[in-house]
Design an enzyme around this catalytic site. Structure first.
Site, short mmCIF file in Angstrom:
data_model
loop_
_atom_site.label_atom_id
_atom_site.label_comp_id
_atom_site.label_asym_id
_atom_site.label_seq_id
_atom_site.Cartn_x
_atom_site.Cartn_y
_atom_site.Cartn_z
NE ARG A 237 -1.39 43.42 44.83
CZ ARG A 237 -2.55 43.35 45.48
NH1 ARG A 237 -3.44 44.32 45.34
NH2 ARG A 237 -2.80 42.33 46.29
CD GLU A 266 0.91 50.01 47.24
OE1 GLU A 266 0.57 49.23 48.16
OE2 GLU A 266 0.28 50.14 46.19
CG HIS A 284 -3.01 49.01 48.67
ND1 HIS A 284 -1.97 48.35 48.05
CD2 HIS A 284 -4.10 48.24 48.49
CE1 HIS A 284 -2.41 47.20 47.53
NE2 HIS A 284 -3.70 47.12 47.79
#
Length: 324
Positions: A237, A266, A284
């Site tokens: 993360r 994000e 991601h």
């Protein structure tokens, strides 16, 4: 009739949920798809629902749980950092996740980012496209087998990455207070304290879940222990790594580069880590393969079915787990 609300997040496939729940649950199940993304949207969309399948962008707070009458919150991923697991437990709401659907994918992605940074692939490609043709544009590059690679956290993904890196003959060390040294040794990895890892490692991969204890743990002090040829990879993360400290280390030349699949925000808005010559950023996407997406949806749907049937779901999160 049971009601299940699915986030409209692209990785969640309503057709798979329909298929699995029709087969798993005898009673009728209504499936609705909604744009979540906020506590307010969640409360509105999941009114009257028994189950909600949420995405990374939707905070499942005590406020939301009080406003709803859920039986289960399914986090359609590995991490549950956007779900108040303790508040859910206090209200008798089961929380589930899918901890192993993309182990191979994320491990492979992390190793790919590491090798791409070490071998200066982005810089070589950019410079060839600009008309240069010289091996010197990637200098300095160090031999992988002469390096020590560190793992921050040593769960299933890091273990798979260690297996993949074994063939490169690098020394491997890991920090994880919840994993014993003999268990790490089975993967050819030596246990180290957090400070010792950053003192010894030439390159570091970050695999830790986001918790209060891990937020910002890879900070200026840790990064300052690395050398100028070091690469930092993060596939966990974004907030586990202090973004300002990482940027400072890159801009000062204190480290060679970074491979990031996750960011503090994000999608990013004017993130100074994006677009740098010494940084590779992917969206991601480390979790993704077609097989992983199918595994994710089928496992999560099976957990919904288990709860609706009054059974214990496979991915149930223990609210007292050490890593939370």
């Amino acid at each position: 009739m049971a009601r299940v609300v699915l986030s409209a997040f692209p990785m969640i496939d309503p057709q798979t949920y329909r298929e699995v729940l029709d087969d798993a649950v005898d009673a009728p199940v209504e499936i609705a798809v909604a744009e979540l993304g906020s506590t307010e949207n969640l409360i509105e969309a999941a009114a009257g629902a028994d189950a909600v399948v949420t995405d990374i962008d939707t905070p499942v707070t005590a406020e939301a749980l009080d406003a709803l009458d859920l039986r289960v919150v399914v986090r359609s991923a590995v991490g549950v950092d956007n779900v108040d697991v303790e508040a859910a437990a206090e209200r008798g709401v089961t929380v589930t996740r899918v901890p192993d659907y993309c182990t191979d994918e994320v491990a492979t992605h992390s190793v790919s980012l590491l090798l791409a940074c070490l071998r200066s692939l982005k810089g070589y490609d950019d410079r060839v496209a600009a008309g240069a043709w010289s091996w010197e544009t990637g200098r300095p590059i160090r031999r992988v087998s002469a390096s020590t690679i560190g793992f921050v956290s040593f769960g299933p993904i890091a273990r798979r990455a260690a297996e993949q890196l074994a063939g490169f003959d690098a020394d491997l060390v890991a920090y994880d207070p919840f994993v014993e040294a003999d268990e790490m040794a089975e993967y050819g990895v030596e246990k180290a304290s957090f400070d010792e890892l950053f003192d010894r490692a030439d390159h570091v991969g970050v695999y830790a879940p986001l918790t209060d204890a891990t937020r910002g743990m890879v900070d200026a002090d840790a990064l300052g222990r690395l050398d100028e040829d070091s690469v930092v990879v993060n596939v966990s993360r974004g907030p586990v790594v202090d973004a300002d400290a990482l940027l400072d280390a890159l801009e000062s030349g204190a480290i060679k580069g970074a491979g990031l699949d996750v960011l503090a925000e994000e999608p990013p808005e004017d993130d100074p880590l994006v677009g740098r010559d010494d940084t590779i950023v992917t969206p991601h996407a480390a979790w993704y393969s077609e097989e992983a997406r199918d595994d994710l949806n089928r496992s999560a749907a099976a957990d919904v079915g288990a709860v609706l049937n009054g059974e214990t779901p496979e991915g149930k999160v223990d609210p007292e787990a050490d890593w939370l």
